[in-house]
Design an enzyme around this catalytic site. Structure first.
Site, mmCIF file in Angstrom:
data_model
loop_
_atom_site.group_PDB
_atom_site.id
_atom_site.type_symbol
_atom_site.label_atom_id
_atom_site.label_comp_id
_atom_site.label_asym_id
_atom_site.label_seq_id
_atom_site.Cartn_x
_atom_site.Cartn_y
_atom_site.Cartn_z
ATOM 1 N N TYR A 109 37.623 -8.120 91.455
ATOM 2 C CA TYR A 109 38.376 -9.103 92.233
ATOM 3 C C TYR A 109 39.391 -8.392 93.105
ATOM 4 O O TYR A 109 39.107 -7.316 93.628
ATOM 5 C CB TYR A 109 38.987 -10.164 91.303
ATOM 6 C CG TYR A 109 39.249 -11.436 92.078
ATOM 7 C CD1 TYR A 109 38.193 -12.127 92.672
ATOM 8 C CD2 TYR A 109 40.532 -11.909 92.275
ATOM 9 C CE1 TYR A 109 38.430 -13.259 93.431
ATOM 10 C CE2 TYR A 109 40.770 -13.054 93.023
ATOM 11 C CZ TYR A 109 39.717 -13.716 93.606
ATOM 12 O OH TYR A 109 39.951 -14.821 94.364
ATOM 13 N N LYS A 180 35.558 -15.123 91.145
ATOM 14 C CA LYS A 180 36.393 -16.075 90.406
ATOM 15 C C LYS A 180 35.686 -16.561 89.146
ATOM 16 O O LYS A 180 36.290 -16.662 88.069
ATOM 17 C CB LYS A 180 36.747 -17.265 91.303
ATOM 18 C CG LYS A 180 37.950 -17.034 92.219
ATOM 19 C CD LYS A 180 39.251 -17.126 91.454
ATOM 20 C CE LYS A 180 40.457 -16.729 92.282
ATOM 21 N NZ LYS A 180 40.891 -17.739 93.222
ATOM 22 N N GLU A 251 38.105 -23.287 96.929
ATOM 23 C CA GLU A 251 38.608 -21.920 97.048
ATOM 24 C C GLU A 251 38.695 -21.465 98.501
ATOM 25 O O GLU A 251 37.724 -21.571 99.264
ATOM 26 C CB GLU A 251 37.685 -20.967 96.272
ATOM 27 C CG GLU A 251 38.104 -19.513 96.311
ATOM 28 C CD GLU A 251 39.369 -19.262 95.516
ATOM 29 O OE1 GLU A 251 40.017 -18.228 95.771
ATOM 30 O OE2 GLU A 251 39.714 -20.078 94.641
ATOM 31 N N ASP A 252 39.866 -20.944 98.878
ATOM 32 C CA ASP A 252 40.069 -20.300 100.188
ATOM 33 C C ASP A 252 39.758 -21.205 101.367
ATOM 34 O O ASP A 252 39.212 -20.763 102.383
ATOM 35 C CB ASP A 252 39.262 -19.001 100.262
ATOM 36 C CG ASP A 252 39.876 -17.910 99.398
ATOM 37 O OD1 ASP A 252 41.093 -17.935 99.196
ATOM 38 O OD2 ASP A 252 39.141 -17.038 98.927
ATOM 39 N N ASP A 275 44.364 -21.699 95.382
ATOM 40 C CA ASP A 275 45.307 -21.137 96.351
ATOM 41 C C ASP A 275 46.591 -21.954 96.390
ATOM 42 O O ASP A 275 47.674 -21.409 96.566
ATOM 43 C CB ASP A 275 44.671 -21.095 97.740
ATOM 44 C CG ASP A 275 43.350 -20.366 97.729
ATOM 45 O OD1 ASP A 275 43.345 -19.163 97.454
ATOM 46 O OD2 ASP A 275 42.305 -21.017 97.972
ATOM 47 N N ASN A 423 47.621 -10.396 99.126
ATOM 48 C CA ASN A 423 46.456 -9.553 98.876
ATOM 49 C C ASN A 423 45.636 -9.414 100.154
ATOM 50 O O ASN A 423 45.681 -10.280 101.020
ATOM 51 C CB ASN A 423 45.572 -10.179 97.782
ATOM 52 C CG ASN A 423 46.167 -10.020 96.398
ATOM 53 O OD1 ASN A 423 46.527 -8.932 96.010
ATOM 54 N ND2 ASN A 423 46.279 -11.113 95.666
#
Length: 571
Positions: A109, A180, A251-252, A275, A423
């Site tokens: 990850y 994930k 996600e994202d 997030d 990140n």
């Protein structure tokens, strides 16, 4: 027909029953034992002569795989090796990962997954998950019927627009979903057979991807507006029909879409956005640890959240809930939080302000009397004039927290809190060594990516990693075990409190605000128990739970071990 089924013998010992034989059996990652198939299994399933003579133990396979892993020089090569291992033998992959979790977490990850996302079309090896696009959305019902396993309980789905700190990455975002879900299994013991990564390939606006002849995704600009909304709605409607209780992690998704999709469907299917909510929960946990270290309260701090995307607003919301627990009103809590984006401090008179930022926008009168060089307060000016004590970085902007900003915060408190959370590592707002030096060792520091210990005043100071993996796996396990019909704000706060309580006092005394990464599975158990209790308290659990929640976890958590295989009778 099911590819396999878990059963128990007369003595209560588990085994797997399958109709698959020969090479086909070795191609299913969840059944493939490789050199660990026993002689009896080799005879029963037509594997004689197809494998080396020696029957290996799982420990021997782990040793061999770890030696291979260490032979690769670059982190991306190691990532590719682990992904290939996962596609070959899932039990071996997780057994290896659990044994070396601290070393391998940054590989599977963050931060290495960012490289894997960017190179996804070039390192692609083996199909995993479901890809939904404008070209096949009309067949979504049939596609869901044909998923590899019939009992999907957990989905991580992305539209790829807000990947980490690197933005729109098109088809490559599938690597995030795979990573994930790997953490859901490694950290919380969720059976990989009930998980499904989903790529919602709605196009990309990155010209270099659209022009790349090797790019594997849909070559069209991103869907927007009604076309996008209809696409997501069609997907969710089909999902609800096929898997009516599935937990969906969005996600994202980028900015406004992250909030819109979550708000629209959180009561249709149990839903969370890591997030927004996971980031908020893990940051709140770190801040609670910081208040333990400084013997203060959340409500005594003044916060700057640098980065007003989905993560930044999610963090601000969770901090408000933390202060409300201490007795502050929502209004009083919000007044202590200053949200900054690329244009500066967010004020209510800004033209074109995105709706999701409004709840944390301050009145222009709030900054009247501040010493400013321009019309909009900068990060440095806000830190000075608002007497900020907590600096939270979610901007994706490398080195955004310079010496002047950190020292301005340190001037306001004996315990400045600095979280550089962006990140991958290259996007971190500051590095811990600099923060310690600029504050004479006073700062309480956390980062999003792993950093080595900082040597200060003759002693090592471990840097706690505010990784969402401390929250979402345990949260997901708690939701699945209670069969909760909704993921509530209270469950997120319960997860934060459990993680903060789990953080070891001795480690906290050294300056680390989060547990060691090798304690991830144990921390996830505590988070799951807290979430389960909260689900019952809020009456969203649809399953009656036993008093012994630890025993329930022990019975339900999947473990990477090779179980005996038996052939379906008559096959």
């Amino acid at each position: 027909m099911k590819q396999y089924e878990k059963k128990f013998d007369a003595n209560g010992r588990p085994f797997l029953e399958t109709h698959l034989t020969g090479l086909v059996l070795t191609r299913l990652p969840l059944l493939n034992k490789g050199t660990s198939f026993t002689l009896e299994e080799r005879r029963e399933f037509g594997l004689m002569g197809l494998l080396p003579p020696h029957v290996s133990s799982l420990d021997e396979q782990i040793e061999r795989s770890y030696a291979n892993f260490r032979s690769f020089r670059s982190d991306l090569e190691k990532h590719v090796f682990l992904r290939a291992l996962q596609d070959r033998s899932e039990v071996l992959f997780y057994a290896l990962l659990n044994r070396h979790i601290e070393e391998m977490m940054p590989i599977i990850y963050t931060p290495t997954v960012a490289q894997a996302v960017e190179q996804f079309s070039r390192i692609y090896r083996y199909p995993r998950g479901l890809v939904v696009s404008p070209e096949n959305i009309g067949d979504i019902d049939a596609m869901l019927e044909n998923t590899p396993f019939p009992d999907v309980q957990l989905i991580v789905a992305t539209d790829n627009e807000g990947i980490l700190g690197i933005g729109d990455q098109g088809f490559g975002g599938l690597a995030i979903c795979i990573g994930k879900l790997s953490l859901y299994t490694a950290a919380a013991g969720i059976d990989p057979a009930v998980t499904l990564p989903v790529e919602l390939d709605v196009g990309t606006n990155r010209k270099e991807l659209l022009d790349d002849p090797l790019y594997l995704g849909v070559k069209r600009p991103r869907m927007e507006g009604k076309e996008y909304d209809d696409f997501i709605h069609t997907f969710v409607t089909a999902l609800k029909k096929r898997f009516p209780n599935v937990l969906v992690q969005w996600e994202d998704f980028s900015k406004q879409k992250a909030f819109d999709v979550l708000d629209r469907y959180r009561d249709v299917l149990p839903s969370l956005n890591d997030d927004v909510q996971g980031t908020g929960a893990v940051v709140l946990a770190g801040l609670l640890s910081a208040t333990r270290r400084s013997q203060t309260t959340l409500g005594q701090q003044v916060y700057v959240v640098h980065g007003a995307g989905a993560g930044g607003v999610g963090v601000a919301r969770q901090i408000v809930r933390g202060m409300e627990r201490e007795g502050l009103s929502t209004k009083e809590a919000r007044e202590r939080i200053f949200l900054i984006d690329s244009k500066g401090l967010i004020l209510k008179d800004r033209k074109g302000l995105e709706p999701y930022k409004l709840e944390f926008a301050h009145e222009p009168s709030r900054v009247a009397g501040w010493k400013l060089q321009g019309a909009i307060p900068s990060l440095l000016e806000t830190a000075r004039e608002a007497k900020v004590t907590v600096l939270l970085g979610l901007s994706g902007q490398r080195a955004a927290f310079g010496e002047d900003v950190v020292k301005a915060v340190a001037a306001n408190t004996p315990y400045p809190v600095v979280f550089a959370l962006s990140n991958p590592t290259a996007n971190s707002e500051a590095v811990p060594e600099d923060i310690y030096r600029w504050t004479q060792g006073k700062a309480l520091v956390a980062t999003g990516s792993p950093f080595p210990d900082v040597e200060w005043d003759g002693a090592p100071h471990p840097v706690g990693q505010g990784n969402n993996a401390f929250i979402f796996p345990g949260l997901g396990l708690g939701v699945l075990l209670t069969r909760a019909r909704r993921v509530t704000d209270g469950m997120l706060t319960a997860a934060s409190l459990a993680l903060a309580d789990y953080t070891d006092g001795a480690r906290l005394a050294q300056g680390a605000l989060y547990p060691r990464m090798d304690r991830l599975r144990a921390a996830s158990r505590q988070v799951a128990i807290a979430v389960m209790r909260q689900a019952v308290k809020e009456e969203v659990a649809t399953r009656t739970l036993p008093e012994d929640l630890e025993g329930l976890l022990e019975a339900e958590m999947w473990r990477p071990e090779f179980l005996p295989l038996r052939r379906v009778p008559g096959k």
